[in-house]
Design a protein around this motif. Structure first.
Motif: not given
Lengths: 377, 198
Positions: A70, A72, A112, A114, A163, A211, A255, A346, A348
């Motif tokens: 993951s 972010d 995950t 964030a 998130q 999301s 997303k 993943c 982003g």
């Protein structure tokens, strides 16, 4: 009423609901007069062409010793947090490739991570069923580890996705293997709302992704092993605002589209789809055979800042760049020189949309930016 | 006690073992669970019926598709080759250039230091307008333009990469450009690359 009578009522109700859902599906199908590709072609939309050097890998972030699961970006300043099978979170400066933090996690089985909106905290979750918060400005303990500043406990299954609510370092939303999503108050560590669950109308299998709508942070979507995506209003936890059937397998990732009125999904059925949140319409299916009868699952997706590009990572190592308007693959990042050597797990985009970060099972992260020509036609 | 051999007296056989059935306690847990399931299903029926009614009032998907296309068209994207509208003056540049465009926001700064010519690119070539924000990467490979300025023919070869403190560039620190222009015709291009990281 006896149990036997209840069971009969159950069977009758199941038949009724299935029949109603079939009618709904047919009614919806009659409203699908075109998809995005059909509309764009009718408008004479020019196809995108990408040369092999138009998207170049300009950074490789090396440091993890296990698969990257993951990542972010911060909302500013070009930092990235990544989570890996090696049981660590690493915070990177994307411009210099330097690691600013390497956080050893209390539970190595992380799934995950964030970044908080201010960039001061990071959150992670995994098989320990909790979401852990780390304040990046804290002092390390005697072992040199950053302490957990808050633990969000309450899920009865693994935390698959988390998130932060935009503009708030105090709230975040998690998705879990216990079939629920939860809105947390980080200050108190308590659950503000639980979406779905055993006796509520919600997902009927593990939630794999969430999301949050960036323009209206009360709305979020979730994707689940029950093959649906659901739209939620954080003020109404008792039921989803809308359910989006269509996929034929687990919905691994959801997303939001940059305009906030659509969202994209990626699924085990090998397709990505675009749904409209206000009408519930399925606007486009993005699917293409990869090899001989090969439709590998989609594990991660991201939209470019204009929404024209959809990046999708597949389990076979491909990373297709889709033209969302014409539903054509314009590039495969997985086949480019200097690309990853294993599945991209993943993806982003940076906040300004100028860079894409990919994380892979090859333990690396890569930053991609535009390296081509800007044409006049 | 075993019957003596040869004796055919019938011994009444015992009935087969018959375990006692559990007492008939009410299955409250199962009943409550089943009741809850039925209630959830009936609630779901209500939701689907509501949705069936609301679908009658929905707009067709073509309107949503238009919204998507309009949004995409209205928002520049730093990751996409920019295609701009063809205008008459651009057709001139297209004929001259036949090459990809590049940002001209810095060109005059580089050229004009040593050049008495004031090369003004037409507005259609103002790529900077399409680059969102100072953090966007501006990466332009080597390109060549042929520019006409009145009756003076100038040939400039460029290798240009603009990097500011926040841009992501492919392992390049910075480039600088020098173009030596000799009136009336001959141009000697010179390009200096400051450094490249390996």
């Amino acid at each position: 009423m006896s149990v036997a009578e209840l069971k009969e009522r159950h069977v009758a109700a199941s038949e009724t609901v299935n029949s109603l859902r079939e009618r709904l599906k047919q009614k919806r199908a009659s409203l699908l007069d075109t998809d995005v590709a059909g509309y764009a072609k009718s408008q004479g939309k020019t196809p995108l062409t990408f040369g092999p050097t138009d998207l170049v890998c300009c950074r490789t972030l090396q440091g993890h010793t296990g698969k990257v699961y993951s990542l972010d970006w911060t909302s500013e300043k070009n930092r990235i947090v990544s989570a890996s099978q090696d049981g660590r979170l690493i915070v990177w400066n994307a411009l210099t490739s330097q690691k600013t933090h390497a956080i050893k996690l209390p539970c190595a089985w992380v799934m995950t991570c964030a970044f908080s909106p201010t960039g001061q905290s990071v959150a992670c979750g995994g098989l320990d069923s909790v979401c852990s918060i780390f304040n990046l400005n804290s002092l390390c303990d005697k072992d040199g580890n950053l302490p957990v500043s808050r633990t969000l406990s309450g899920h009865k299954g693994y935390v698959s996705s988390c998130q932060y609510v935009p503009d708030e370092d105090t709230h975040l939303i998690t998705g879990s293997g216990d079939q629920t999503c939860v809105l947390w108050d980080i200050t108190t560590g308590l659950r503000t709302s639980v979406f779905g669950g055993e006796f509520q109308s919600g997902h009927t299998a593990d939630v794999l992704s969430v999301s949050i709508n960036q323009s209206n942070s009360r709305l979020f979507v979730s994707g689940s092993c029950d093959a649906t995506a659901r739209l939620w209003d954080t003020r109404v936890a008792s039921r989803a605002m809308r359910t989006f059937p269509g996929h034929e397998g687990d919905v691994n990732v959801v997303k939001f589209f940059p305009d906030g009125n659509r969202f994209g999904t990626g699924s085990d059925d090998g397709t990505c789809r675009l749904f409209d949140i206000r009408t519930g319409h399925q606007l486009q299916v993005y699917h293409q055979q990869h090899g001989d009868n090969d439709y590998p699952p989609v594990k991660t997706v991201a939209f470019s800042i204009s929404g024209r590009l959809l990046f999708a990572g597949y389990t076979n190592g491909d990373c297709y760049v889709w033209d969302t308007l014409l539903a054509k693959v314009v590039l495969n990042l997985g086949s480019l020189q200097n690309s990853h050597e294993a599945q991209i797990s993943c993806l982003g985009l940076s906040a300004d949309g100028s860079a894409l970060c990919t994380g892979s099972w090859d333990t690396n992260l890569k930053i991609w930016a535009f390296g081509g020509h800007r044409k006049i036609i | 006690m075993a019957a003596p051999s040869g004796c055919s007296a019938s011994v009444p056989s015992l009935p087969p073992p018959c375990p006692k059935s559990p007492p008939q306690y009410p299955d409250l847990y199962g009943k409550r669970r089943e009741t809850a399931r039925v209630q959830m299903l009936e609630r779901e029926i209500g939701f689907v019926e509501e949705e069936l009614k609301s679908v009658e009032r929905l707009q067709p998907s073509s309107r949503c598709c238009k919204e998507v296309a309009d949004f995409v068209a209205a928002n520049p994207d730093p990751l996409i080759p920019t295609n701009r509208k063809k205008r008459r003056s651009c057709r001139f540049w297209k004929w001259l250039c036949r090459m990809p465009c590049f940002s001209c926001s810095w060109i005059c700064c580089c050229c004009c230091n040593r050049c008495s010519l004031h090369l003004e690119m037409p507005r259609c070539c103002d790529c900077a307008a399409h680059v969102p924000g100072p953090a966007a990467a501006k990466i332009f490979p080597a390109t060549k333009i042929v520019a006409f300025f009145r009756r003076v023919h100038v040939l400039i070869a460029l290798v240009a990469i603009v990097s500011n403190g926040n841009a992501l560039v492919p392992n390049v620190q910075s480039y600088s450009l020098a173009a030596v222009v000799e009136y009336p015709v001959v141009v000697t291009p010179a390009v200096y690359v400051c450094s490249i990281d390996a």
